[in-house]
Design a protein around this motif. Structure first.
Motif, PDB file in Angstrom:
ATOM      1  N   ASN A  75       0.842  -1.191   0.000  1.00  0.00           N
ATOM      2  CA  ASN A  75       0.000   0.000   0.000  1.00  0.00           C
ATOM      3  C   ASN A  75       0.879   1.243   0.000  1.00  0.00           C
ATOM      4  O   ASN A  75       1.691   1.431   0.885  1.00  0.00           O
ATOM      5  CB  ASN A  75      -0.886  -0.017   1.232  1.00  0.00           C
ATOM      6  CG  ASN A  75      -2.232   0.607   0.955  1.00  0.00           C
ATOM      7  OD1 ASN A  75      -2.451   1.196  -0.101  1.00  0.00           O
ATOM      8  ND2 ASN A  75      -3.141   0.490   1.894  1.00  0.00           N
ATOM      9  N   ALA A  76       0.733   2.110  -1.003  1.00  0.00           N
ATOM     10  CA  ALA A  76       1.644   3.241  -1.147  1.00  0.00           C
ATOM     11  C   ALA A  76       1.344   4.346  -0.143  1.00  0.00           C
ATOM     12  O   ALA A  76       2.229   5.063   0.255  1.00  0.00           O
ATOM     13  CB  ALA A  76       1.590   3.780  -2.562  1.00  0.00           C
ATOM     14  N   GLY A  77       0.092   4.537   0.268  1.00  0.00           N
ATOM     15  CA  GLY A  77      -0.243   5.619   1.187  1.00  0.00           C
ATOM     16  C   GLY A  77      -0.353   6.932   0.444  1.00  0.00           C
ATOM     17  O   GLY A  77      -1.047   7.031  -0.563  1.00  0.00           O
ATOM     18  N   VAL A  78       0.363   7.963   0.938  1.00  0.00           N
ATOM     19  CA  VAL A  78       0.368   9.279   0.309  1.00  0.00           C
ATOM     20  C   VAL A  78       1.704   9.457  -0.404  1.00  0.00           C
ATOM     21  O   VAL A  78       2.754   9.352   0.235  1.00  0.00           O
ATOM     22  CB  VAL A  78       0.168  10.399   1.349  1.00  0.00           C
ATOM     23  CG1 VAL A  78       0.214  11.758   0.656  1.00  0.00           C
ATOM     24  CG2 VAL A  78      -1.134  10.208   2.097  1.00  0.00           C
ATOM     25  N   THR A  79       1.646   9.691  -1.693  1.00  0.00           N
ATOM     26  CA  THR A  79       2.853   9.818  -2.495  1.00  0.00           C
ATOM     27  C   THR A  79       3.001  11.232  -3.009  1.00  0.00           C
ATOM     28  O   THR A  79       2.092  11.756  -3.667  1.00  0.00           O
ATOM     29  CB  THR A  79       2.810   8.846  -3.698  1.00  0.00           C
ATOM     30  OG1 THR A  79       2.652   7.513  -3.213  1.00  0.00           O
ATOM     31  CG2 THR A  79       4.101   8.939  -4.495  1.00  0.00           C
ATOM     32  N   GLN A  80       4.111  11.843  -2.702  1.00  0.00           N
ATOM     33  CA  GLN A  80       4.406  13.201  -3.173  1.00  0.00           C
ATOM     34  C   GLN A  80       5.573  13.150  -4.142  1.00  0.00           C
ATOM     35  O   GLN A  80       6.574  12.464  -3.911  1.00  0.00           O
ATOM     36  CB  GLN A  80       4.825  14.104  -2.010  1.00  0.00           C
ATOM     37  CG  GLN A  80       3.713  14.551  -1.124  1.00  0.00           C
ATOM     38  CD  GLN A  80       4.215  15.532  -0.074  1.00  0.00           C
ATOM     39  OE1 GLN A  80       4.101  15.274   1.115  1.00  0.00           O
ATOM     40  NE2 GLN A  80       4.761  16.662  -0.513  1.00  0.00           N
ATOM     41  N   THR A  81       5.450  13.905  -5.218  1.00  0.00           N
ATOM     42  CA  THR A  81       6.565  14.085  -6.156  1.00  0.00           C
ATOM     43  C   THR A  81       6.623  15.535  -6.586  1.00  0.00           C
ATOM     44  O   THR A  81       5.588  16.199  -6.703  1.00  0.00           O
ATOM     45  CB  THR A  81       6.400  13.188  -7.403  1.00  0.00           C
ATOM     46  OG1 THR A  81       5.129  13.451  -8.012  1.00  0.00           O
ATOM     47  CG2 THR A  81       6.514  11.724  -7.040  1.00  0.00           C
ATOM     48  N   PRO A  82       7.846  16.068  -6.827  1.00  0.00           N
ATOM     49  CA  PRO A  82       9.136  15.430  -6.585  1.00  0.00           C
ATOM     50  C   PRO A  82       9.536  15.507  -5.115  1.00  0.00           C
ATOM     51  O   PRO A  82       8.844  16.141  -4.328  1.00  0.00           O
ATOM     52  CB  PRO A  82      10.075  16.278  -7.450  1.00  0.00           C
ATOM     53  CG  PRO A  82       9.477  17.654  -7.371  1.00  0.00           C
ATOM     54  CD  PRO A  82       7.989  17.450  -7.349  1.00  0.00           C
ATOM     55  N   LYS A  83      10.652  14.919  -4.745  1.00  0.00           N
ATOM     56  CA  LYS A  83      11.179  15.033  -3.381  1.00  0.00           C
ATOM     57  C   LYS A  83      11.936  16.336  -3.197  1.00  0.00           C
ATOM     58  O   LYS A  83      11.944  16.914  -2.117  1.00  0.00           O
ATOM     59  CB  LYS A  83      12.101  13.865  -3.067  1.00  0.00           C
ATOM     60  CG  LYS A  83      11.402  12.536  -2.869  1.00  0.00           C
ATOM     61  CD  LYS A  83      12.375  11.462  -2.420  1.00  0.00           C
ATOM     62  CE  LYS A  83      11.665  10.199  -1.949  1.00  0.00           C
ATOM     63  NZ  LYS A  83      10.768   9.640  -2.957  1.00  0.00           N
ATOM     64  N   PHE A  84      12.594  16.788  -4.229  1.00  0.00           N
ATOM     65  CA  PHE A  84      13.360  18.033  -4.192  1.00  0.00           C
ATOM     66  C   PHE A  84      13.102  18.801  -5.487  1.00  0.00           C
ATOM     67  O   PHE A  84      12.901  18.196  -6.528  1.00  0.00           O
ATOM     68  CB  PHE A  84      14.872  17.762  -4.069  1.00  0.00           C
ATOM     69  CG  PHE A  84      15.261  16.980  -2.860  1.00  0.00           C
ATOM     70  CD1 PHE A  84      15.382  15.601  -2.916  1.00  0.00           C
ATOM     71  CD2 PHE A  84      15.498  17.610  -1.656  1.00  0.00           C
ATOM     72  CE1 PHE A  84      15.740  14.865  -1.803  1.00  0.00           C
ATOM     73  CE2 PHE A  84      15.863  16.885  -0.534  1.00  0.00           C
ATOM     74  CZ  PHE A  84      15.978  15.514  -0.611  1.00  0.00           C
ATOM     75  N   GLN A  85      13.142  20.140  -5.395  1.00  0.00           N
ATOM     76  CA  GLN A  85      12.950  20.963  -6.580  1.00  0.00           C
ATOM     77  C   GLN A  85      13.593  22.314  -6.356  1.00  0.00           C
ATOM     78  O   GLN A  85      13.456  22.884  -5.261  1.00  0.00           O
ATOM     79  CB  GLN A  85      11.465  21.153  -6.881  1.00  0.00           C
ATOM     80  CG  GLN A  85      11.162  21.938  -8.143  1.00  0.00           C
ATOM     81  CD  GLN A  85      11.519  21.186  -9.403  1.00  0.00           C
ATOM     82  OE1 GLN A  85      11.145  20.034  -9.588  1.00  0.00           O
ATOM     83  NE2 GLN A  85      12.252  21.843 -10.282  1.00  0.00           N
ATOM     84  N   VAL A  86      14.282  22.806  -7.365  1.00  0.00           N
ATOM     85  CA  VAL A  86      14.840  24.159  -7.346  1.00  0.00           C
ATOM     86  C   VAL A  86      14.196  24.937  -8.487  1.00  0.00           C
ATOM     87  O   VAL A  86      14.180  24.478  -9.621  1.00  0.00           O
ATOM     88  CB  VAL A  86      16.370  24.156  -7.503  1.00  0.00           C
ATOM     89  CG1 VAL A  86      16.898  25.594  -7.503  1.00  0.00           C
ATOM     90  CG2 VAL A  86      17.030  23.367  -6.391  1.00  0.00           C
ATOM     91  N   LEU A  87      13.662  26.097  -8.169  1.00  0.00           N
ATOM     92  CA  LEU A  87      13.021  26.949  -9.160  1.00  0.00           C
ATOM     93  C   LEU A  87      13.676  28.320  -9.166  1.00  0.00           C
ATOM     94  O   LEU A  87      14.227  28.755  -8.146  1.00  0.00           O
ATOM     95  CB  LEU A  87      11.541  27.147  -8.835  1.00  0.00           C
ATOM     96  CG  LEU A  87      10.580  25.990  -8.994  1.00  0.00           C
ATOM     97  CD1 LEU A  87       9.176  26.426  -8.559  1.00  0.00           C
ATOM     98  CD2 LEU A  87      10.544  25.511 -10.434  1.00  0.00           C
ATOM     99  N   LYS A  88      13.554  28.993 -10.288  1.00  0.00           N
ATOM    100  CA  LYS A  88      13.951  30.402 -10.336  1.00  0.00           C
ATOM    101  C   LYS A  88      12.706  31.256 -10.087  1.00  0.00           C
ATOM    102  O   LYS A  88      11.572  30.847 -10.395  1.00  0.00           O
ATOM    103  CB  LYS A  88      14.554  30.737 -11.692  1.00  0.00           C
ATOM    104  CG  LYS A  88      15.875  30.048 -11.976  1.00  0.00           C
ATOM    105  CD  LYS A  88      16.497  30.563 -13.250  1.00  0.00           C
ATOM    106  CE  LYS A  88      17.736  29.788 -13.648  1.00  0.00           C
ATOM    107  NZ  LYS A  88      18.739  29.744 -12.583  1.00  0.00           N
ATOM    108  N   THR A  89      12.932  32.421  -9.534  1.00  0.00           N
ATOM    109  CA  THR A  89      11.826  33.349  -9.280  1.00  0.00           C
ATOM    110  C   THR A  89      11.021  33.568 -10.555  1.00  0.00           C
ATOM    111  O   THR A  89      11.585  33.806 -11.631  1.00  0.00           O
ATOM    112  CB  THR A  89      12.375  34.691  -8.771  1.00  0.00           C
ATOM    113  OG1 THR A  89      13.045  34.473  -7.526  1.00  0.00           O
ATOM    114  CG2 THR A  89      11.260  35.688  -8.556  1.00  0.00           C
ATOM    115  N   GLY A  90       9.708  33.466 -10.421  1.00  0.00           N
ATOM    116  CA  GLY A  90       8.821  33.680 -11.550  1.00  0.00           C
ATOM    117  C   GLY A  90       8.409  32.413 -12.272  1.00  0.00           C
ATOM    118  O   GLY A  90       7.414  32.416 -13.013  1.00  0.00           O
TER     119      GLY A  90
END
Lengths: 113, 115
Positions: free
Chosen positions: B1-16
């Motif tokens: 049973n997977a439960g609650v799955t979030q993706t991605p684990k890490f993310q880097v964004l630029k402003t905007g």
């Protein structure tokens, strides 16, 4: 609005000793619930213990127990026989009946061997 | 049973930039929610949903959108990322909003950095 306050940003305890984490809350509700969550370095949120406001008896779960003082709006967590695996961030949380959770700021617990 | 799955684990964004944090649960939970966790501030509720087609704002909704087209999925959209949105984001679900009898199940979080 309901607020939850944890006045101890950091606490430490020796392995096998007992530690108490403090939590106070503010509410005008008479029917509500209180919780303690544990967040180890893995980031996973784990429910440790929960208490119904109308129950006078303090909840216990193995080495974890609470001291619920309704008139004082206080809900402290006592960890007995502390273990290295108890090291984590601990969050106190409040929920009025049928409503969403409000979390405190958290207390970082260090367990020293 | 997977439960609650979030993706991605890490993310880097630029402003905007914009992006969507994904959240899926396989427990047939009606209630789903998004929190952000910041040092010294605990977890704060962004948006929540009590069922498919129903969403509502939490404590800190500005800059975020959500939708709930299915029971299983509850994506969180950042429309135009700002450095103030640098945080760890948690998705959580439960059978109902009764948090005592229906404890929240949390995902493992997404660490987002906006530069």
């Amino acid at each position: 609005a309901q607020t939850v306050t944890q006045s101890q940003p950091e606490m430490s305890v020796q392995e096998a000793e007992t530690v108490t984490l403090s939590c106070t809350y503010d509410t005008s509700e008479s029917d509500y619930y209180l919780f303690w969550y544990k967040q180890p370095p893995s980031r996973q949120m784990i429910l440790v213990i929960r208490q119904e406001a109308y129950k006078q008896q303090n909840a216990t779960e193995n080495r974890f127990s609470v001291n619920f003082q309704k008139a004082a709006k206080s809900f402290s967590l006592k960890i007995s026989d502390s273990q290295l695996g108890d090291a984590a961030m601990y969050f106190c949380a409040y929920s009025a009946s049928g409503s969403r959770l409000t979390f405190g700021e958290g207390t970082q617990l260090t367990v020293n061997p | 049973n997977a439960g609650v799955t979030q993706t991605p684990k890490f993310q880097v964004l630029k402003t905007g930039q914009s992006m969507t944090l994904q959240c899926a649960q396989d427990m047939n939970h009606e209630y789903m929610s998004w929190y952000r966790q910041d040092p010294g501030m605990g977890l704060r509720l962004i948006h929540y949903s009590v069922g498919a087609g129903i969403t509502d704002q939490g404590e800190v909704p500005n800059g975020y959108n959500v939708s709930r087209s299915t029971t299983e999925d509850f994506p969180l959209r950042l429309l135009s990322a700002a450095p103030s949105q640098t945080s760890v984001y948690f998705c959580a679900s439960s059978y109902s909003m009764d948090s005592y009898n229906s404890p929240l199940h949390f995902g493992n979080g997404t660490r987002l950095t906006v530069t």
